[in-house]
Design a protein around this motif. Sequence first.
Motif, PDB file in Angstrom:
ATOM      1  N   PRO A 154      38.013  32.828  51.881  1.00  0.00           N
ATOM      2  CA  PRO A 154      36.564  32.953  51.831  1.00  0.00           C
ATOM      3  C   PRO A 154      36.183  33.653  50.526  1.00  0.00           C
ATOM      4  N   GLY A 192      50.960  34.828  44.572  1.00  0.00           N
ATOM      5  CA  GLY A 192      51.522  34.778  45.925  1.00  0.00           C
ATOM      6  C   GLY A 192      51.737  33.340  46.370  1.00  0.00           C
ATOM      7  N   TYR A 242      49.763  30.969  47.709  1.00  0.00           N
ATOM      8  CA  TYR A 242      48.865  29.865  47.355  1.00  0.00           C
ATOM      9  C   TYR A 242      48.970  29.508  45.870  1.00  0.00           C
ATOM     10  N   ALA A 243      49.023  30.538  45.019  1.00  0.00           N
ATOM     11  CA  ALA A 243      49.148  30.279  43.582  1.00  0.00           C
ATOM     12  C   ALA A 243      50.474  29.572  43.277  1.00  0.00           C
ATOM     13  N   GLU A 270      39.283  31.715  45.575  1.00  0.00           N
ATOM     14  CA  GLU A 270      39.720  31.160  46.856  1.00  0.00           C
ATOM     15  C   GLU A 270      38.759  31.493  48.000  1.00  0.00           C
ATOM     16  N   TYR A 311      47.847  20.991  54.651  1.00  0.00           N
ATOM     17  CA  TYR A 311      48.021  20.409  53.310  1.00  0.00           C
ATOM     18  C   TYR A 311      48.333  18.914  53.312  1.00  0.00           C
ATOM     19  N   SER A 329      53.322  42.280  40.002  1.00  0.00           N
ATOM     20  CA  SER A 329      54.750  42.236  40.351  1.00  0.00           C
ATOM     21  C   SER A 329      55.585  41.825  39.141  1.00  0.00           C
ATOM     22  N   ASN A 389      41.371  38.569  50.153  1.00  0.00           N
ATOM     23  CA  ASN A 389      39.935  38.251  50.155  1.00  0.00           C
ATOM     24  C   ASN A 389      39.023  39.350  49.606  1.00  0.00           C
ATOM     25  N   LEU A 391      43.838  36.086  45.182  1.00  0.00           N
ATOM     26  CA  LEU A 391      44.117  37.441  45.671  1.00  0.00           C
ATOM     27  C   LEU A 391      43.675  37.575  47.128  1.00  0.00           C
TER      28      LEU A 391
HETATM   29  P1  NDP Z   1      49.743  36.021  49.406  1.00  0.00           P
HETATM   30  O1  NDP Z   1      49.875  37.280  50.148  1.00  0.00           O
HETATM   31  O2  NDP Z   1      50.860  35.045  49.467  1.00  0.00           O
HETATM   32  O3  NDP Z   1      49.446  36.300  47.867  1.00  0.00           O
HETATM   33  C1  NDP Z   1      48.470  37.190  47.447  1.00  0.00           C
HETATM   34  C2  NDP Z   1      48.882  37.798  46.111  1.00  0.00           C
HETATM   35  O4  NDP Z   1      47.846  38.669  45.686  1.00  0.00           O
HETATM   36  C3  NDP Z   1      50.128  38.657  46.166  1.00  0.00           C
HETATM   37  O5  NDP Z   1      51.324  37.924  46.064  1.00  0.00           O
HETATM   38  C4  NDP Z   1      49.929  39.557  44.975  1.00  0.00           C
HETATM   39  O6  NDP Z   1      50.309  38.868  43.805  1.00  0.00           O
HETATM   40  C5  NDP Z   1      48.421  39.698  44.898  1.00  0.00           C
HETATM   41  N1  NDP Z   1      47.926  41.016  45.381  1.00  0.00           N
HETATM   42  C6  NDP Z   1      47.214  41.892  44.642  1.00  0.00           C
HETATM   43  N2  NDP Z   1      46.880  42.968  45.352  1.00  0.00           N
HETATM   44  C7  NDP Z   1      47.417  42.802  46.569  1.00  0.00           C
HETATM   45  C8  NDP Z   1      47.442  43.600  47.746  1.00  0.00           C
HETATM   46  N3  NDP Z   1      46.819  44.789  47.819  1.00  0.00           N
HETATM   47  N4  NDP Z   1      48.101  43.136  48.826  1.00  0.00           N
HETATM   48  C9  NDP Z   1      48.713  41.931  48.801  1.00  0.00           C
HETATM   49  N5  NDP Z   1      48.713  41.126  47.716  1.00  0.00           N
HETATM   50  C10 NDP Z   1      48.078  41.549  46.594  1.00  0.00           C
HETATM   51  O7  NDP Z   1      48.383  35.328  49.909  1.00  0.00           O
HETATM   52  P2  NDP Z   1      47.952  33.808  49.741  1.00  0.00           P
HETATM   53  O8  NDP Z   1      48.396  33.307  48.441  1.00  0.00           O
HETATM   54  O9  NDP Z   1      48.326  33.068  50.951  1.00  0.00           O
HETATM   55  O10 NDP Z   1      46.339  33.950  49.761  1.00  0.00           O
HETATM   56  C11 NDP Z   1      45.621  34.306  48.593  1.00  0.00           C
HETATM   57  C12 NDP Z   1      44.193  33.743  48.705  1.00  0.00           C
HETATM   58  O11 NDP Z   1      44.263  32.318  48.797  1.00  0.00           O
HETATM   59  C13 NDP Z   1      43.424  34.204  49.931  1.00  0.00           C
HETATM   60  O12 NDP Z   1      42.079  34.376  49.613  1.00  0.00           O
HETATM   61  C14 NDP Z   1      43.575  33.044  50.919  1.00  0.00           C
HETATM   62  O13 NDP Z   1      42.505  32.936  51.825  1.00  0.00           O
HETATM   63  C15 NDP Z   1      43.588  31.859  49.963  1.00  0.00           C
HETATM   64  N6  NDP Z   1      44.314  30.718  50.506  1.00  0.00           N
HETATM   65  C16 NDP Z   1      43.712  29.502  50.459  1.00  0.00           C
HETATM   66  C17 NDP Z   1      44.306  28.397  50.965  1.00  0.00           C
HETATM   67  C18 NDP Z   1      43.641  27.075  50.872  1.00  0.00           C
HETATM   68  O14 NDP Z   1      44.131  26.115  51.461  1.00  0.00           O
HETATM   69  N7  NDP Z   1      42.540  26.954  50.126  1.00  0.00           N
HETATM   70  C19 NDP Z   1      45.625  28.476  51.630  1.00  0.00           C
HETATM   71  C20 NDP Z   1      46.223  29.804  51.545  1.00  0.00           C
HETATM   72  C21 NDP Z   1      45.572  30.870  51.011  1.00  0.00           C
HETATM   73  P3  NDP Z   1      51.182  39.588  42.651  1.00  0.00           P
HETATM   74  O15 NDP Z   1      52.457  39.970  43.306  1.00  0.00           O
HETATM   75  O16 NDP Z   1      51.326  38.521  41.638  1.00  0.00           O
HETATM   76  O17 NDP Z   1      50.365  40.760  42.181  1.00  0.00           O
END
Ligand code: NDP
Length: 341
Positions: free
Chosen positions: A108, A18, A20-21, A106, A270, A44, A86, A84
């Motif tokens: 929390p 998503g 962050y990755a 990640e 950031y 996906s 949380n 993923l």
């Molecule tokens: P996104 O929604 O952008 O990405 C999450 C990804 O998780 C999705 O794209 C999907 O990837 C996968 N996924 C698997 N199961 C589910 C589901 N049931 N619902 C939604 N997505 C699912 O979130 P973020 O990338 O913003 O956040 C991910 C983590 O990173 C969180 O824990 C957040 O707190 C943390 N974070 C940390 C930051 C920091 O500065 N340290 C900043 C932003 C986020 P796929 O399509 O590949 O399966």
Amino acid sequence: MEQQTGEKRLGLALVGLGHYATDCIAVGLTSSAYWQLNAIVTGSHEKIPAWQNKWNIKEDRILNYEDFDRIRDCEDVDAVYICLPNSLHAEFTIRAAEAGKHVIVEKPMATNIEDAQRMIAACESAGVKLAVGYRLRFNRLHQQIANLGSTQAKGKVNFINAIFSIDVGPAEQWRLKKSLSGGGALIDVGIYGVQAARYITGKEPVAVTAQFGPVTDRVKFAEVEEHISWQMRFPGDIYMTGYAGYSGYLDELSIRSAGAIIKLDPAFSYGPLHGVVRDEKEHLLVIPHEHHQWKQMEDLGRLFLDPAPLPEVISGQEGLRDLQILLAIYQAAACGREISL
Ligand code: NDP
């Protein structure tokens, strides 16, 4: 793969492709001296070609959540980075540990104490490292203010105010579903203020009070809080006030000590972040911007190659401590009383 430095490069699997990755960790990895992205884990299909082409990932290193345990056979994967929602952190941390892989998870780290404890126990019993993705612990500006505060270089710190609010975006997303997020603005972005207060004071809070703020959209914010304010009491008459929000951007940290006021604005996003110390004069904290996730991954690379345990400040225990405080803040907001820690 050998590096110019002669050191082994670590193989990484990214779990969950998503925001962050994709926009943060992968960008940091493009110029990494320590990591090679060797596997991806995604639900996906449509995301796969772009990642596979860019990173030259082998067909059998593309996993989904069901067949994730195949990671055990990926000898070129030393660690997984879990990005993923949380509440899924625990399951994939435990499965990765059982497969013998180090884990970066990640923030929390989890949505409840039991999950956090199970994650720590699984990594301990598998003999793998567990790091929480606290990028600001690797940021030189935050390291400097933590040092100024905890060494009392500008006199004793007596008050901290931390504000972090983002525009969370559309209603249909996991951040607004409690079963996936564990909570709203506090657990997502308020965690930075809780962390900052702990590392600037070098102390643990003894009690918290808190108040939920107004709800401007009852449909969107039906399950998690839109605004929350909280207060933390530390030993030695030190106080912290915090605010976290999901409807508009605000991003500041103020630290008042006996001899100075230190301000970061912006403080937690950031970057580039800006810091200033005001005592008799005004001094800018001049620290060149480094890409946060690049710096985090390079430092983590060195730490993962070193057989010594990870520093406490990014450990699972640190993630658990933050979670205990965040959950106490929720409890205080719900009951309207001070909660002792
Ligand atoms: P996104 O929604 O952008 O990405 C999450 C990804 O998780 C999705 O794209 C999907 O990837 C996968 N996924 C698997 N199961 C589910 C589901 N049931 N619902 C939604 N997505 C699912 O979130 P973020 O990338 O913003 O956040 C991910 C983590 O990173 C969180 O824990 C957040 O707190 C943390 N974070 C940390 C930051 C920091 O500065 N340290 C900043 C932003 C986020 P796929 O399509 O590949 O399966």
